[in-house]
Write an enzyme that holds these catalytic residues in place. Structure first.
Site, PDB file in Angstrom:
ATOM      1  N   ALA A  15       0.860  -1.172   0.000  1.00 47.06           N
ATOM      2  CA  ALA A  15       0.000   0.000   0.000  1.00 47.06           C
ATOM      3  C   ALA A  15       0.901   1.228   0.000  1.00 47.06           C
ATOM      4  O   ALA A  15       2.054   1.163   0.438  1.00 47.06           O
ATOM      5  CB  ALA A  15      -0.887  -0.015   1.235  1.00 47.06           C
ATOM      6  N   GLY A  47       0.588  -4.963   1.028  1.00 51.48           N
ATOM      7  CA  GLY A  47      -0.628  -5.026   0.215  1.00 51.48           C
ATOM      8  C   GLY A  47      -0.386  -5.666  -1.144  1.00 51.48           C
ATOM      9  O   GLY A  47      -1.313  -6.209  -1.749  1.00 51.48           O
ATOM     10  N   GLU A 101      -0.662  -9.283  -0.510  1.00 53.87           N
ATOM     11  CA  GLU A 101      -2.086  -9.557  -0.245  1.00 53.87           C
ATOM     12  C   GLU A 101      -2.898  -9.535  -1.543  1.00 53.87           C
ATOM     13  O   GLU A 101      -3.792 -10.363  -1.745  1.00 53.87           O
ATOM     14  CB  GLU A 101      -2.626  -8.527   0.755  1.00 53.87           C
ATOM     15  CG  GLU A 101      -2.018  -8.721   2.145  1.00 53.87           C
ATOM     16  CD  GLU A 101      -2.350  -7.600   3.109  1.00 53.87           C
ATOM     17  OE1 GLU A 101      -2.103  -6.419   2.751  1.00 53.87           O
ATOM     18  OE2 GLU A 101      -2.857  -7.877   4.200  1.00 53.87           O
ATOM     19  N   GLU A 108       4.737  -5.039   7.068  1.00 58.46           N
ATOM     20  CA  GLU A 108       4.009  -3.949   7.731  1.00 58.46           C
ATOM     21  C   GLU A 108       4.495  -3.688   9.146  1.00 58.46           C
ATOM     22  O   GLU A 108       4.486  -2.557   9.630  1.00 58.46           O
ATOM     23  CB  GLU A 108       2.505  -4.256   7.770  1.00 58.46           C
ATOM     24  CG  GLU A 108       1.795  -4.185   6.423  1.00 58.46           C
ATOM     25  CD  GLU A 108       1.780  -5.497   5.670  1.00 58.46           C
ATOM     26  OE1 GLU A 108       2.627  -6.381   5.957  1.00 58.46           O
ATOM     27  OE2 GLU A 108       0.934  -5.635   4.760  1.00 58.46           O
TER      28      GLU A 108
HETATM   29  N1  CO8 Z   1       4.601   3.183  -0.616  1.00 59.71           N
HETATM   30  C1  CO8 Z   1       5.029   4.338  -1.172  1.00 59.71           C
HETATM   31  N2  CO8 Z   1       6.170   4.452  -1.882  1.00 59.71           N
HETATM   32  C2  CO8 Z   1       6.938   3.355  -2.016  1.00 59.71           C
HETATM   33  C3  CO8 Z   1       6.560   2.119  -1.451  1.00 59.71           C
HETATM   34  C4  CO8 Z   1       5.338   2.048  -0.731  1.00 59.71           C
HETATM   35  N3  CO8 Z   1       4.883   0.909  -0.202  1.00 59.71           N
HETATM   36  N4  CO8 Z   1       7.525   1.215  -1.739  1.00 59.71           N
HETATM   37  C5  CO8 Z   1       8.448   1.849  -2.450  1.00 59.71           C
HETATM   38  N5  CO8 Z   1       8.104   3.140  -2.629  1.00 59.71           N
HETATM   39  C6  CO8 Z   1       8.859   4.184  -3.336  1.00 59.71           C
HETATM   40  C7  CO8 Z   1      10.063   4.645  -2.537  1.00 59.71           C
HETATM   41  O1  CO8 Z   1       9.675   5.579  -1.585  1.00 59.71           O
HETATM   42  C8  CO8 Z   1      10.952   5.204  -3.612  1.00 59.71           C
HETATM   43  O2  CO8 Z   1      10.478   6.476  -3.957  1.00 59.71           O
HETATM   44  P1  CO8 Z   1      11.554   7.690  -4.181  1.00 59.71           P
HETATM   45  O3  CO8 Z   1      12.394   7.224  -5.354  1.00 59.71           O
HETATM   46  O4  CO8 Z   1      10.679   8.853  -4.516  1.00 59.71           O
HETATM   47  O5  CO8 Z   1      12.325   7.804  -2.940  1.00 59.71           O
HETATM   48  C9  CO8 Z   1      10.676   4.288  -4.802  1.00 59.71           C
HETATM   49  O6  CO8 Z   1       9.428   3.655  -4.515  1.00 59.71           O
HETATM   50  C10 CO8 Z   1      11.735   3.218  -4.990  1.00 59.71           C
HETATM   51  O7  CO8 Z   1      11.888   2.524  -3.748  1.00 59.71           O
HETATM   52  P2  CO8 Z   1      13.310   2.346  -3.015  1.00 59.71           P
HETATM   53  O8  CO8 Z   1      14.230   3.449  -3.372  1.00 59.71           O
HETATM   54  O9  CO8 Z   1      13.031   2.117  -1.568  1.00 59.71           O
HETATM   55  O10 CO8 Z   1      13.814   0.990  -3.714  1.00 59.71           O
HETATM   56  P3  CO8 Z   1      14.755  -0.124  -3.091  1.00 59.71           P
HETATM   57  O11 CO8 Z   1      15.063  -1.048  -4.224  1.00 59.71           O
HETATM   58  O12 CO8 Z   1      15.872   0.492  -2.319  1.00 59.71           O
HETATM   59  O13 CO8 Z   1      13.847  -0.900  -2.021  1.00 59.71           O
HETATM   60  C11 CO8 Z   1      11.845  -1.989  -1.229  1.00 59.71           C
HETATM   61  C12 CO8 Z   1      12.732  -1.607  -2.447  1.00 59.71           C
HETATM   62  C13 CO8 Z   1      12.594  -2.977  -0.337  1.00 59.71           C
HETATM   63  C14 CO8 Z   1      10.590  -2.646  -1.790  1.00 59.71           C
HETATM   64  C15 CO8 Z   1      11.499  -0.718  -0.424  1.00 59.71           C
HETATM   65  O14 CO8 Z   1      10.999   0.273  -1.315  1.00 59.71           O
HETATM   66  C16 CO8 Z   1      10.483  -0.939   0.641  1.00 59.71           C
HETATM   67  O15 CO8 Z   1      10.783  -1.450   1.701  1.00 59.71           O
HETATM   68  N6  CO8 Z   1       9.200  -0.504   0.397  1.00 59.71           N
HETATM   69  C17 CO8 Z   1       8.155  -0.564   1.360  1.00 59.71           C
HETATM   70  C18 CO8 Z   1       7.639  -1.963   1.514  1.00 59.71           C
HETATM   71  C19 CO8 Z   1       6.548  -1.997   2.555  1.00 59.71           C
HETATM   72  O16 CO8 Z   1       6.746  -1.685   3.714  1.00 59.71           O
HETATM   73  N7  CO8 Z   1       5.351  -2.412   2.127  1.00 59.71           N
HETATM   74  C20 CO8 Z   1       4.230  -2.513   3.005  1.00 59.71           C
HETATM   75  C21 CO8 Z   1       3.467  -1.243   2.970  1.00 59.71           C
HETATM   76  S1  CO8 Z   1       2.179  -1.228   4.157  1.00 59.71           S
HETATM   77  C22 CO8 Z   1       0.974  -2.132   3.474  1.00 59.71           C
HETATM   78  O17 CO8 Z   1       1.053  -2.628   2.381  1.00 59.71           O
HETATM   79  C23 CO8 Z   1      -0.221  -2.267   4.321  1.00 59.71           C
HETATM   80  C24 CO8 Z   1      -1.248  -3.128   3.676  1.00 59.71           C
HETATM   81  C25 CO8 Z   1      -2.505  -2.875   4.368  1.00 59.71           C
HETATM   82  C26 CO8 Z   1      -3.646  -3.050   3.464  1.00 59.71           C
HETATM   83  C27 CO8 Z   1      -3.633  -2.187   2.282  1.00 59.71           C
HETATM   84  C28 CO8 Z   1      -4.411  -0.968   2.525  1.00 59.71           C
HETATM   85  C29 CO8 Z   1      -4.542  -0.042   1.344  1.00 59.71           C
END
Ligand code: CO8
Length: 262
Positions: free
Chosen positions: A69, A113, A116, A136
């Protein structure tokens, strides 16, 4: 659509087509925000209603199916913001209304998400580059789109607890061993394999395809006795379809079945 792309494949010789929906928010690794989920629901329902379509593939990019998400969109929300707007329920569950098969073709990250969403599909074909996880917990929440329920059903309690409580990722091989994904293929073959699986499904009679999906899903919602009674009712009803007569006659006369999807 702004956050996804759609395409139709196949359909030669009167066969049903495969619809491909590609999540496309490259700057955020396909993070799932409200506009994207609204568009996804709209595309899914349109293909489900389209009589020329027999199967749907949901995919992302080489780098990410979806990294979860959208954290930026969620970060400042308060309890009443998410409660009143029915956050998640409002537009995340549309996929459950789809009666045609939906295959997730996953490469790269399927996190939170994103994992999921993949689990809401009927089965997952993974590229060898795929990484699954429910991270999460690392950002002070827990899975909220069915992850605490679908993951243990898919891979068992111990591994689901491990993933959800530690937030670690598992690779495609581990996901296949655990039963989360049905097949792992080389990344460059992902769409070829998913389209081939979809084409096989499109070649069968739609009544059997829809009813088989319906019955398998029933296995997760009810007791064995009730599930079997449900299956038996739909199984008997198949003898009222043209495709049952055609499929069995084709077998007995040693020819290829020409299903009419009725
Ligand atoms: N949300 C928003 N932006 C994101 C997300 C995200 N989940 N994941 C990545 N991005 C963005 C980054 O902020 C980055 O943006 P910018 O270039 O502007 O800084 C861009 O995508 C590229 O990401 P990274 O630079 O971080 O890339 P890496 O290769 O270094 O890392 C990862 C990749 C490991 C995937 C890392 O981006 C990461 O950890 N992302 C978050 C993963 C996460 O925590 N996901 C869970 C989110 S919470 C959730 O899903 C709750 C579900 C609940 C139900 C859904 C309700 C709607």
């Amino acid at each position: 659509f702004e956050n996804l792309m759609t395409a139709l494949h196949g359909g030669e010789d009167g066969a049903l087509k495969t619809a491909v929906i590609t999540l496309h928010r490259p700057k955020a690794l396909n993070a799932l925000n409200d506009p994207l989920m609204d568009e996804l629901g709209e595309a899914l329902l349109a293909f489900d209603a389209d009589d020329s379509v027999g199967c749907i593939i949901l995919t992302g990019s080489e780098r990410a199916f979806a990294a979860g998400a959208d954290i930026a969109a969620m970060a400042k929300r308060e309890f009443m913001d998410v409660y009143r707007t029915q956050f998640i329920t409002r537009n995340w569950e549309t996929i459950r209304k789809v009666r045609k098969p939906v295959i997730a073709a996953v490469a790269g990250f399927a996190l939170g998400g994103g994992c999921e969403l993949a689990m809401m599909c009927d089965f997952i074909i993974a590229a060898d580059s795929a990484k699954f996880g429910q991270p999460e917990i690392k950002i002070g929440i827990m899975p909220g789109a069915g992850g605490t329920q679908r993951l243990p059903r898919a891979i068992g309690k111990s591994k689901a607890m491990d993933l959800i409580l530690t937030g670690r990722m598992m690779d495609a091989q581990e996901a296949e061993r655990a039963g989360l994904v049905s097949r792992v293929v080389p990344a460059e073959k992902l769409m070829e394999e998913a389209l081939a699986a979809a084409a096989v499904i499109c070649g069968f009679g739609l009544p059997s395809v829809l009813m088989a999906k319906d019955c398998v899903n029933r296995a997760f919602e009810t007791t064995l006795t009730e599930g079997i009674a449900y299956e038996r009712g739909l199984f008997h009803s198949m003898f009222a379809t043209e495709d049952q007569k055609e499929g069995m006659d084709a077998f007995l006369t040693k020819r290829k079945a020409n299903f009419k999807h009725r």
